[in-house]
Design an enzyme around this catalytic site. Structure first.
Site, PDB file in Angstrom:
ATOM      1  N   ARG A  92      67.728  38.918  12.933  1.00 39.86           N
ATOM      2  CA  ARG A  92      68.875  38.426  13.699  1.00 39.86           C
ATOM      3  C   ARG A  92      69.939  39.513  13.851  1.00 39.86           C
ATOM      4  NH1 ARG A  92      73.018  38.270  10.363  1.00 39.86           N
ATOM      5  NH2 ARG A  92      72.710  37.752   8.158  1.00 39.86           N
ATOM      6  N   GLY A  93      70.831  39.311  14.808  1.00 43.35           N
ATOM      7  CA  GLY A  93      71.978  40.184  14.929  1.00 43.35           C
ATOM      8  C   GLY A  93      73.001  39.874  13.848  1.00 43.35           C
ATOM      9  N   VAL A  96      75.829  40.787   6.979  1.00 44.98           N
ATOM     10  CA  VAL A  96      75.359  40.018   5.834  1.00 44.98           C
ATOM     11  C   VAL A  96      76.008  38.635   5.827  1.00 44.98           C
ATOM     12  CG1 VAL A  96      77.141  41.066   4.365  1.00 44.98           C
ATOM     13  CG2 VAL A  96      75.152  39.996   3.305  1.00 44.98           C
ATOM     14  N   HIS A 141      73.732  31.619   2.803  1.00 42.69           N
ATOM     15  CA  HIS A 141      73.360  30.230   3.055  1.00 42.69           C
ATOM     16  C   HIS A 141      73.179  29.541   1.703  1.00 42.69           C
ATOM     17  CE1 HIS A 141      72.861  31.301   7.162  1.00 42.69           C
ATOM     18  NE2 HIS A 141      71.700  31.907   7.015  1.00 42.69           N
ATOM     19  N   GLY A 200      70.488  31.438  14.235  1.00 42.44           N
ATOM     20  CA  GLY A 200      71.506  30.527  14.752  1.00 42.44           C
ATOM     21  C   GLY A 200      72.817  30.551  14.002  1.00 42.44           C
ATOM     22  N   PHE A 201      73.218  29.378  13.446  1.00 43.18           N
ATOM     23  CA  PHE A 201      74.563  29.248  12.893  1.00 43.18           C
ATOM     24  C   PHE A 201      74.516  28.675  11.479  1.00 43.18           C
ATOM     25  CE2 PHE A 201      73.676  25.159  14.903  1.00 43.18           C
ATOM     26  CZ  PHE A 201      74.090  24.252  13.941  1.00 43.18           C
ATOM     27  N   CYS A 232      79.791  38.672   6.936  1.00 41.64           N
ATOM     28  CA  CYS A 232      79.649  39.185   8.297  1.00 41.64           C
ATOM     29  C   CYS A 232      80.276  40.562   8.465  1.00 41.64           C
ATOM     30  CB  CYS A 232      80.243  38.205   9.318  1.00 41.64           C
ATOM     31  SG  CYS A 232      79.427  36.594   9.291  1.00 41.64           S
TER      32      CYS A 232
END
Length: 237
Positions: A77-78, A81, A84, A157-158, A175
């Site tokens: 993914r783009g 770091v 989750h 995704g999110f 991020c």
């Protein structure tokens, strides 16, 4: 009306969810799955490194991660770091942008819009932050977004913090944004722990509804067993 097939995977190990979403993306690309999907899941603690990750943004050593029971994955993914874990609603929209708009920047804004709409009825004003991807509220970051696409079909995704233990974010620079303050729906609403399960269910349903609205798709529930039948996990990177 085109459909959005929504599958609630409940709690699933990151590696298993990654294999499943890659398989679903492959099936969407090939046309074996003819509608867009939204996979909703909660992961055990895991740190993921996107394509833009910097080594300095992972603050914890492998030993410390292991001591906290946190797995570590490098993925396609783009973004940088992220974390989750329990109490976080993770969503993997597998969307064929050829049926919407072939523009990843537009797509990211639509994902943000869906999350903003989802939390609005709860009394949380979601915001964008100039130059960044994700959703904030009162200057605190509520949701992270990182995607990948092939043949205009998206996956990854999110991650929306609902009742997340925010101390896990101390293991990373979320991020890659220095001094960012992370927050959660429960924190913003001062929701007692006795109501966390109900809050998670409510947010999950609102997020699915908001995605249907934003992408003009009719929601259809897809049982996880049916999903694994039509999207057998295989390699896709």
């Amino acid at each position: 009306m085109p459909q959005l097939l929504v599958s609630d995977l409940r709690t699933l190990a990151y590696a298993d969810a990654l294999a499943l979403q890659r398989a679903a993306a492959r099936a969407r690309i090939s046309g074996e799955i003819g509608e867009d999907l939204l996979l909703l899941v909660e992961h055990p603690p895991v740190v993921t490194l996107g394509r833009s990750s910097k080594e300095r943004h992972l603050l914890a050593t492998p030993a410390l991660l292991a001591a906290r029971g946190v797995e570590l994955f490098e993925v396609e993914r783009g973004g940088d770091v992220t974390f989750h874990g329990p109490g976080q609603l993770v969503g993997y929209p597998i969307v064929d942008l050829k049926r919407h708009k072939q523009d990843l920047h537009w797509y990211l804004r639509q994902v943000e819009e869906a999350l903003i709409r989802a939390v609005a009825p709860l009394g949380i004003v979601g915001e964008r932050s100039a130059g960044y991807t994700g959703v904030w509220t009162n200057g605190r970051k509520l949701a992270s977004i990182g995607v990948h696409a092939r043949d205009w079909v998206t996956w990854h995704g999110f991650a929306l913090n609902v009742t997340t233990d925010l101390s896990y974010f101390d293991l990373i620079v979320p991020c890659g944004i220095s001094e960012v303050e992370m927050t959660s729906v429960a924190r913003e609403l001062s929701t007692p722990s006795t109501e966390h399960d109900a809050l998670k269910r409510d947010v999950r349903d609102r997020v699915a509804e908001a995605f249907g609205e934003v992408f003009s798709l009719e929601l259809v529930t897809l049982d996880p067993t049916e999903l694994t039948r039509i999207a057998a996990p295989t390699a896709l990177v």
